[in-house]
Design a protein around this motif. Structure first.
Motif, PDB file in Angstrom:
ATOM      1  N   GLY A   8       0.817  -1.209   0.000  1.00  0.00           N
ATOM      2  CA  GLY A   8       0.000   0.000   0.000  1.00  0.00           C
ATOM      3  C   GLY A   8       0.851   1.259   0.000  1.00  0.00           C
ATOM      4  N   PHE A   9       0.543   2.176  -0.896  1.00  0.00           N
ATOM      5  CA  PHE A   9       1.191   3.494  -0.918  1.00  0.00           C
ATOM      6  C   PHE A   9       0.255   4.485  -0.235  1.00  0.00           C
ATOM      7  CE2 PHE A   9       3.460   1.393  -4.311  1.00  0.00           C
ATOM      8  CZ  PHE A   9       4.728   1.946  -4.299  1.00  0.00           C
ATOM      9  N   LEU A  10       0.735   5.123   0.833  1.00  0.00           N
ATOM     10  CA  LEU A  10      -0.065   6.076   1.606  1.00  0.00           C
ATOM     11  C   LEU A  10       0.375   7.496   1.300  1.00  0.00           C
ATOM     12  CD1 LEU A  10      -2.059   6.798   3.944  1.00  0.00           C
ATOM     13  CD2 LEU A  10      -0.117   6.466   5.511  1.00  0.00           C
ATOM     14  N   LEU A  11      -0.568   8.320   0.801  1.00  0.00           N
ATOM     15  CA  LEU A  11      -0.287   9.721   0.482  1.00  0.00           C
ATOM     16  C   LEU A  11      -1.256  10.624   1.223  1.00  0.00           C
ATOM     17  CD1 LEU A  11      -0.274   7.993  -2.513  1.00  0.00           C
ATOM     18  CD2 LEU A  11       0.924  10.077  -3.111  1.00  0.00           C
ATOM     19  N   LEU A  93       3.358  -1.272   4.033  1.00  0.00           N
ATOM     20  CA  LEU A  93       2.772   0.050   3.857  1.00  0.00           C
ATOM     21  C   LEU A  93       3.908   1.043   3.640  1.00  0.00           C
ATOM     22  CD1 LEU A  93       0.120   1.780   3.989  1.00  0.00           C
ATOM     23  CD2 LEU A  93       0.756   2.272   6.368  1.00  0.00           C
ATOM     24  N   ILE A  94       3.760   1.888   2.622  1.00  0.00           N
ATOM     25  CA  ILE A  94       4.774   2.885   2.299  1.00  0.00           C
ATOM     26  C   ILE A  94       4.200   4.267   2.574  1.00  0.00           C
ATOM     27  CG2 ILE A  94       6.274   3.838   0.505  1.00  0.00           C
ATOM     28  CD1 ILE A  94       5.917   1.066  -0.933  1.00  0.00           C
ATOM     29  N   LYS A 111       1.218  -4.614  14.380  1.00  0.00           N
ATOM     30  CA  LYS A 111       0.779  -5.445  13.272  1.00  0.00           C
ATOM     31  C   LYS A 111       1.991  -6.094  12.608  1.00  0.00           C
ATOM     32  CE  LYS A 111      -3.571  -3.268  11.756  1.00  0.00           C
ATOM     33  NZ  LYS A 111      -4.357  -4.507  11.650  1.00  0.00           N
ATOM     34  N   ASN A 112       1.748  -7.110  11.796  1.00  0.00           N
ATOM     35  CA  ASN A 112       2.835  -7.744  11.052  1.00  0.00           C
ATOM     36  C   ASN A 112       3.222  -6.950   9.810  1.00  0.00           C
ATOM     37  OD1 ASN A 112       3.079  -9.948  12.811  1.00  0.00           O
ATOM     38  ND2 ASN A 112       1.389 -11.032  11.803  1.00  0.00           N
ATOM     39  N   THR A 113       2.411  -5.974   9.471  1.00  0.00           N
ATOM     40  CA  THR A 113       2.681  -5.148   8.291  1.00  0.00           C
ATOM     41  C   THR A 113       3.985  -4.368   8.471  1.00  0.00           C
ATOM     42  OG1 THR A 113       0.315  -4.894   7.911  1.00  0.00           O
ATOM     43  CG2 THR A 113       1.757  -3.326   6.806  1.00  0.00           C
ATOM     44  N   LYS A 114       4.858  -4.457   7.476  1.00  0.00           N
ATOM     45  CA  LYS A 114       6.104  -3.699   7.503  1.00  0.00           C
ATOM     46  C   LYS A 114       5.840  -2.261   7.056  1.00  0.00           C
ATOM     47  CE  LYS A 114       8.783  -7.289   8.427  1.00  0.00           C
ATOM     48  NZ  LYS A 114       9.532  -7.403   9.698  1.00  0.00           N
ATOM     49  N   LEU A 115       6.602  -1.331   7.609  1.00  0.00           N
ATOM     50  CA  LEU A 115       6.449   0.081   7.262  1.00  0.00           C
ATOM     51  C   LEU A 115       7.712   0.610   6.594  1.00  0.00           C
ATOM     52  CD1 LEU A 115       4.832   2.770   7.390  1.00  0.00           C
ATOM     53  CD2 LEU A 115       5.945   3.184   9.612  1.00  0.00           C
ATOM     54  N   ILE A 116       7.525   1.202   5.406  1.00  0.00           N
ATOM     55  CA  ILE A 116       8.595   1.929   4.731  1.00  0.00           C
ATOM     56  C   ILE A 116       8.265   3.416   4.802  1.00  0.00           C
ATOM     57  CG2 ILE A 116       9.680   2.455   2.500  1.00  0.00           C
ATOM     58  CD1 ILE A 116       9.271  -0.446   1.701  1.00  0.00           C
TER      59      ILE A 116
END
Length: 363
Positions: A8-11, A93-94, A111-116
């Motif tokens: 996921g790209f978060l803007l 998630l970016i 969460k297990n979701t990695k964050l960039i």
């Protein structure tokens, strides 16, 4: 068979007009061509009209209907984002830019979701802005990886934050620019500058430079493409300097790629940049480039004296003099234009997508 990696790209706003929106639209579209990736675009606020060539086949998610300040909306948005992450089983998630950095942290916490954290601004350039610097340090600390746009900022983030892992990846040249047969317009007598009409882009100083250059060279004009909160102030200054019709505020254009061939050179007067997309577009379109040598960006695109000029920030007379050198010497303009393709490979889209693919798979 392995399942797809869901990214996921978060803007802040997926439709915003600016470098973050432009480069995210390019990267997300290209990564989506990889059958191993499932790409999602997530926006803090909803806007009705798209500005860039987003892939209509991608899933889009909106956290809030209206754009309210992040300080007020972050907790409501983070709850919605956590649900989107869970429902769509987002693996990575970016957070694209400092403003949505802490939102990404809150949404991926426990969460297990990695964050960039994908930084889009100069670390040093924002060091005098307290809220942004908090976002930078806070997000860098919690992110599994931080992507810097320049080699200079790779060093800065490694040495001045507690980021666990810093990787440098340039913004790419759009492949539609890289693979077209652009011919430099040797007869043009127009200068172009591109950017939001904000304090960062420093167009007020540009008008001071233009006042020197254009009053000596009446056959040249200067067009500025962009929109923003400083538009009225800039209009007044153009009028005060008696430059109406010589310095032109052209507004926003979705057709810039087809306009670059009308120009003799590109000039950038920014106070700071992360990595200036307009300069690499100018590079791809074989325009001689002139920019203040601000801490990050220009000196990794412009090779001083080979494809453009780097000017001591913010020396108005020195910039005017360098522009005049190009105005008066068509042969230098042509030489700089011919040299540009030599420096383009580092920003090749396929090379940059390979780096993104490797990083996402490693995480």
């Amino acid at each position: 068979m392995n399942s797809k990696l869901k990214v996921g790209f978060l803007l802040s706003i997926i439709t915003e007009r600016g470098g973050i929106g432009r480069v995210t639209s390019i990267i997300s579209k290209e990564l989506n061509l990889n059958p191993n990736f499932d790409i999602h675009i997530i926006s803090y606020a909803k806007k009705k009209q798209n500005s860039y060539d987003w892939n209509n086949n991608l899933p889009y998610h909106y956290l809030l209907e209206d754009q309210i300040p992040m300080k007020k909306g972050i907790f409501t948005a983070s709850k919605k984002l956590r649900k989107i992450i869970a429902d769509n089983e987002i693996d990575i998630l970016i957070s694209c830019g400092a403003i949505v950095g802490p939102l990404g942290v809150l949404a991926t916490l426990f969460k297990n979701t990695k964050l960039i954290y994908w930084s889009h601004s100069s670390f040093k350039g924002t060091s005098n802005k307290q809220f942004r610097m908090f976002n930078e340090h806070f997000t860098a600390y919690f992110a599994d990886c931080l992507i810097s746009l320049t080699k200079t900022d790779e060093f800065n983030y490694k040495n001045e934050t507690k980021a666990k892992n810093v990787v440098q990846i340039y913004n790419p040249i759009d492949k539609s620019l890289q693979h077209n047969n652009i011919t430099y317009n040797t007869e043009s007598k127009k200068i172009i500058s591109v950017g939001r009409l904000t304090a960062q882009k420093n167009f007020e100083t540009l008008i001071d430079v233009a006042d020197i250059v254009l009053n000596k060279h009446h056959d040249f004009t200067w067009d500025i493409y962009g929109s923003g909160e400083e538009e009225e102030m800039l209009k007044k200054k153009i009028e005060e300097k008696k430059l109406i019709g010589r310095v032109n505020l052209m507004g926003q254009s979705s057709n810039l790629y087809n306009l670059y061939n009308d120009y003799a050179m590109m000039v950038m007067t920014s106070r700071y940049e992360g990595f200036p997309m307009s300069l690499i577009e100018g590079l791809a379109c074989k325009l001689p480039l002139v920019s203040f040598d601000i801490p990050t960006g220009p000196n990794e695109i412009i090779n001083d004296g080979l494809n453009g000029f780097l000017i001591v920030p913010f020396d108005i007379n020195a910039m005017a003099s360098s522009i005049e050198t190009l105005v008066k010497n068509k042969d230098i303009r042509i030489t700089f234009s011919k040299n540009n393709p030599k420096f383009i490979q580092e920003f090749n889209l396929s090379n940059i997508i390979q780096k993104w693919t490797s990083l996402l798979n490693t995480l």
